[in-house]
Design an enzyme around this catalytic site. Structure first.
Site, short mmCIF file in Angstrom:
data_model
loop_
_atom_site.label_atom_id
_atom_site.label_comp_id
_atom_site.label_asym_id
_atom_site.label_seq_id
_atom_site.Cartn_x
_atom_site.Cartn_y
_atom_site.Cartn_z
N HIS A 151 41.24 35.20 36.25
CA HIS A 151 40.98 36.50 35.80
C HIS A 151 40.98 36.56 34.34
O HIS A 151 42.36 37.30 33.57
CB HIS A 151 41.75 37.50 36.42
CG HIS A 151 41.33 37.83 37.91
ND1 HIS A 151 40.25 38.64 38.23
CD2 HIS A 151 41.72 37.16 39.14
CE1 HIS A 151 40.29 38.75 39.62
NE2 HIS A 151 40.90 37.82 39.95
N GLU A 163 39.62 38.65 32.27
CA GLU A 163 39.62 39.81 31.85
C GLU A 163 40.67 40.60 31.64
O GLU A 163 40.77 41.75 30.84
CB GLU A 163 38.37 40.71 32.84
CG GLU A 163 39.12 41.31 34.18
CD GLU A 163 39.55 40.28 35.12
OE1 GLU A 163 39.07 39.11 35.12
OE2 GLU A 163 40.42 40.69 36.08
N CYS A 189 36.12 35.06 39.97
CA CYS A 189 36.98 35.23 41.22
C CYS A 189 36.05 35.55 42.67
O CYS A 189 35.34 34.66 42.77
CB CYS A 189 38.13 36.22 41.16
SG CYS A 189 39.41 35.80 42.21
N1 LIG Z 1 38.95 37.84 48.03
C1 LIG Z 1 38.70 36.69 47.47
C2 LIG Z 1 38.76 36.66 45.91
C3 LIG Z 1 39.84 37.12 45.14
C4 LIG Z 1 39.61 38.02 44.12
O1 LIG Z 1 38.63 38.35 43.46
N2 LIG Z 1 40.86 38.59 43.77
C5 LIG Z 1 40.66 39.64 42.77
C6 LIG Z 1 41.32 40.80 43.14
C7 LIG Z 1 42.88 40.78 43.23
C8 LIG Z 1 43.86 41.82 43.66
O2 LIG Z 1 43.68 42.98 43.09
O3 LIG Z 1 44.42 41.54 44.61
C9 LIG Z 1 39.98 35.69 47.63
O4 LIG Z 1 40.94 36.26 48.10
O5 LIG Z 1 39.78 34.42 47.50
#
Ligand SMILES: N[C@@H](CCC(=O)NCCCC(=O)O)C(=O)O
Length: 258
Positions: free
Chosen positions: A221, A223, A113
């Site tokens: 994701h 994981e 991500c």
């Molecule tokens: N911020 C970037 C990458 C998105 C990301 O890594 N999401 C994982 C976290 C998810 C959450 O807990 O909301 C984008 O928005 O593209």
């Protein structure tokens, strides 16, 4: 018998209870341990203060996690704007050089991500933000929910490029994935090969074409469902095989001195 591999895991700069933390969500650490059979080792986002070469001497792979923060747009030639926030510039200053050094050394790398977006930027690419506002694009953002299982629910299909690394790992030409992002790849780094796309054309997986080792990035994701979803489990198993192979060739510093 070779030593258990050690995998470096990125961290975010966060503030909890007025205290600054370097923090990594448990799901990534547990996926490295239970999905890849490796020891997760959190890397604080201390940027240029870190001797990354010495650190990379002592680990067998790198996992770059997701995060709600975004790569600072100045790192890919775009003027900062509130729509690109929130930032985590200390993380950027740590992961972008780490990516370049890990690939140069052939260290296995799995980017997830935000980590996948960092991979593209580190290698010269750029990002779009608020992609759900683009004509023809799906809404890739997390469902609004207080329950993580709902936010990380499997949501959409991706088409896998025939003959790709991801295709060999999944033994399939399509899988279903979750989706929690509002940014996406705009200009693809010339060093990255597309491995999978969403029905709306969003690039969902890449491989570092000139990497000597395992070097894969995914926008979803794996994981989160590594313990129950076949595709997620396969990806972390493949990463585990790569870091075990690295561990078998890496001479521990304690032995090198003998
Ligand atoms: N911020 C970037 C990458 C998105 C990301 O890594 N999401 C994982 C976290 C998810 C959450 O807990 O909301 C984008 O928005 O593209």
């Amino acid at each position: 018998m070779s030593a258990t591999p050690i995998v470096l895991v990125s961290s975010d700069n966060r503030v909890f209870d007025h205290v600054r933390w370097h923090a990594t969500p448990a799901q990534y650490l547990e996926a490295v341990l239970y999905g890849s059979g490796a020891i997760p080792l959190m890397l604080p986002s201390l940027g240029g203060a870190l001797d990354l070469e010495t650190i990379l001497d002592r680990v067998d792979g790198v996992l770059l996690t997701g995060s709600r923060s975004n790569v600072h747009p100045s790192l890919y030639g775009v003027e900062p704007d509130v729509k690109y926030e929130p930032y985590d510039e200390a993380r950027d200053a740590t992961t972008l050089p780490l990516i370049r050094k890990a690939i140069a050394r052939g260290k296995p790398l799995l980017a997830i991500c935000r980590g996948y977006q960092e991979l593209n930027v580190a290698l010269g690419g750029s990002l779009h933000t608020e992609i759900q506002e683009f004509d023809g694009r799906m809404d890739h953002r997390a469902p609004i929910s207080d329950h993580q299982d709902e936010r990380y629910a499997i949501r959409h299909r991706i088409e896998i490029v025939p003959g790709s690394c991801i295709g060999r790992i999944m033994d399939s030409d399509a899988i279903a994935v979750n989706s929690l992002h509002r940014q996406g790849i705009a200009e693809l780094s010339p060093r990255l090969a597309i491995e999978a796309t969403a029905p709306d054309g969003t690039i969902e997986a890449v491989r570092v074409a000139d990497a000597s080792g395992f070097a894969v990035g995914v926008q979803w994701h794996p994981e989160y469902w590594v313990g129950s979803d076949n595709a997620s489990s396969r990806l972390f198993q493949a990463f585990g095989e790569a870091v075990r192979a690295e561990a078998a060739t890496r001479v521990p510093q304690s032995l090198a001195a003998e």
